[in-house]
Design a protein around this motif. Structure first.
Motif, PDB file in Angstrom:
ATOM      1  N   UNK A 414      38.794   4.406  42.491  1.00  0.00           N
ATOM      2  CA  UNK A 414      37.441   4.870  42.191  1.00  0.00           C
ATOM      3  C   UNK A 414      37.355   5.404  40.763  1.00  0.00           C
ATOM      4  N   UNK A 415      38.389   6.097  40.312  1.00  0.00           N
ATOM      5  CA  UNK A 415      38.320   6.677  38.973  1.00  0.00           C
ATOM      6  C   UNK A 415      38.214   5.591  37.903  1.00  0.00           C
ATOM      7  N   UNK A 416      38.922   4.465  38.104  1.00  0.00           N
ATOM      8  CA  UNK A 416      38.785   3.350  37.182  1.00  0.00           C
ATOM      9  C   UNK A 416      37.425   2.698  37.289  1.00  0.00           C
ATOM     10  N   UNK A 417      36.891   2.636  38.519  1.00  0.00           N
ATOM     11  CA  UNK A 417      35.591   2.004  38.736  1.00  0.00           C
ATOM     12  C   UNK A 417      34.469   2.793  38.071  1.00  0.00           C
ATOM     13  N   UNK A 418      34.610   4.109  37.956  1.00  0.00           N
ATOM     14  CA  UNK A 418      33.586   4.899  37.274  1.00  0.00           C
ATOM     15  C   UNK A 418      33.474   4.476  35.812  1.00  0.00           C
TER      16      UNK A 418
END
Length: 453
Positions: A414-418
């Motif tokens: 998720x952190x990369x997707x943000x």
């Protein structure tokens, strides 16, 4: 005795069988040399010739030490949790302090994990994790930065050799933050009828000395701020992304939860709460920014983002508050949710017809909001149900994109997707839709069983 430190020198890999074969009843001297080699090389140990990955834990067995563990569980998001729990039970090497587990994992996987030693009188904990609590132990031999660092506790990260880059998050905690973070405890006028206030976080980039000073900044509004600000250090990664040119400087408004019941009540498609965030919390952010000479863009530069129930809220905000947000990032949205409050994650796919939020979009009039849905390939039925939502949105005329990541229900991707989503929403990177026709089925691998959401 030939020890795995020699095997490591030759092949770069060791697995359960080789460790058990060579280290059972090893001497203290051999053990110390072996652990020193493991520490030098770091863990987990990835086989360059296959998809096998070996995890190691050091600790006494209760047979050898009354304070030792009867079992150790390798807790890995959507790999060894829920119905796959038993696949995380580590193998103890007799006569040693070695616990080992080898799994077959996709090379593109990025996943969080930790270790849980269990004494004979401990019971496996059931149900969802405790709110903002990290009871399991970090991998002390993993040389990368943890996802969550609570001293010995937290979450480590395994990134496969083909996992997408997350360069903004590499050593981001070692950076000096140039921007400022404001934190205030505030009650939202309508949603907080009970009188309970909640943490509001605001990150404002340092733009006073660069070309962006005269321009208003985009504003990202994100839920679960107790994680994004309190545990994950999101502003540090966003500064790194801005420095590299992936995104422009972005202000961030983070809305925190007080506890699990509060999170369910506020993020369960709560239009009143979302309206309060769009109006009152955003006004607070604008006032704070104005005091330091920073302006914030209007709706075309405003992004709302969330994960799980927060992802559902982002989808609802795009539907019901299109005047407030120009973009929505919905990561692993809780498609199982229904307005009666009776549904649970395991109910996904049991509702007659479409999922509730999909039905809403099917009956909607499209608005000028770009929506990006992102889902982990290990999220079971969320994958095909998310694909149905995406296609339904397209058929209804919405601007929708679907991106798949190799992972579970997990802040690790998720952190990369943000950052990826910000880059696409703010038009610094094109969107390359990554989808597949069927969701990942772990039963294709010998070491794990079919995934259940």
């Amino acid at each position: 005795m030939k020890t795995p430190e020699h095997a490591l020198e030759a092949t770069g890999f060791l697995d359960e069988e080789s460790v058990a074969r060579t280290m059972t009843n090893a001497t203290c001297e051999d053990l110390e040399r072996w652990w020193a080699e493991v520490s030098r090389r770091g863990t987990p140990v990835v086989d360059p010739g296959s998809d096998r990955v070996t995890f190691l834990w050091r600790g006494k067995h209760v047979r050898d030490d009354a304070e030792g563990a009867e079992s150790v569980h390798l807790a890995m998001n959507r790999v060894t949790d829920k119905a796959l729990y038993d696949h995380g039970l580590m193998r103890h090497v007799p006569g040693t302090d070695i616990w080992v587990r080898t799994l077959e994992l996709e090379p593109s996987l990025r996943v969080s994990y930790a270790f849980t030693p269990m004494s004979p009188d401990q019971q496996r904990r059931s149900g969802p994790p405790r709110f903002n609590a990290y009871d399991s132990l970090l991998d002390p031999f993993n040389t990368g930065q943890p996802l969550v660092d609570r001293g010995r506790h937290g979450l480590s990260i395994h990134s496969g050799p083909a996992a997408p880059s997350q360069r903004e998050w590499d050593d981001h905690r070692s950076r000096r933050l140039r921007g400022r973070i404001v934190r205030d405890v505030r009650a939202l006028p309508h949603a907080e009828a009970s009188g309970r206030a909640r943490d509001h976080w605001l990150y404002l980039p340092s733009v006073m000395q660069n070309e962006h000073q005269a321009a208003h900044l985009p504003l990202l509004t994100i839920f679960d701020a107790e994680n994004w600000f309190g545990n994950l250090w999101l502003p540090y990664a966003l500064e790194a992304a801005a420095d590299s040119g992936r995104i422009p400087p972005v202000a961030v408004l983070g809305i925190a939860n007080n506890d699990t019941p509060d999170r369910i009540a506020r993020l369960g498609a709560n239009t009143g709460f979302l309206r309060d965030v769009a109006e009152h919390a955003t006004a607070w952010a604008e006032d704070c920014a104005r005091t330091v000479g920073i302006g914030l863009k209007g709706r075309e530069g405003r992004i709302i983002a969330g994960q799980s129930l927060g992802g559902l809220s982002a989808l609802v905000a795009a539907l019901e508050l299109p005047h407030a947000f120009g973009h929505a990032l919905a990561h692993s949205p809780s498609l199982w949710w229904t307005p009666d409050g009776a549904s649970k994650p395991h109910d996904l796919g049991t509702r007659e017809g479409m999922d509730w939020i999909t039905e809403r979009y099917q009956a909607s009039t499209p608005e000028d909001v770009s929506v990006e849905i992102a889902i982990g390939e290990r999220e079971g039925l969320t994958v095909p149900r998310g694909r149905i939502l995406h296609r339904t949105m397209l058929d209804a005329g919405w601007s929708s994109a679907l991106t798949m990541y190799t992972g579970g229900h997990d802040f690790a991707w998720w952190r990369g997707a943000v950052v990826d989503g910000l880059a696409r929403a703010l038009r610094t990177e094109p969107h390359e839709e990554r989808t597949s026709d069927s969701y990942f089925d772990p039963s294709m691998r010998s070491s794990i069983a079919p995934a259940q959401y």
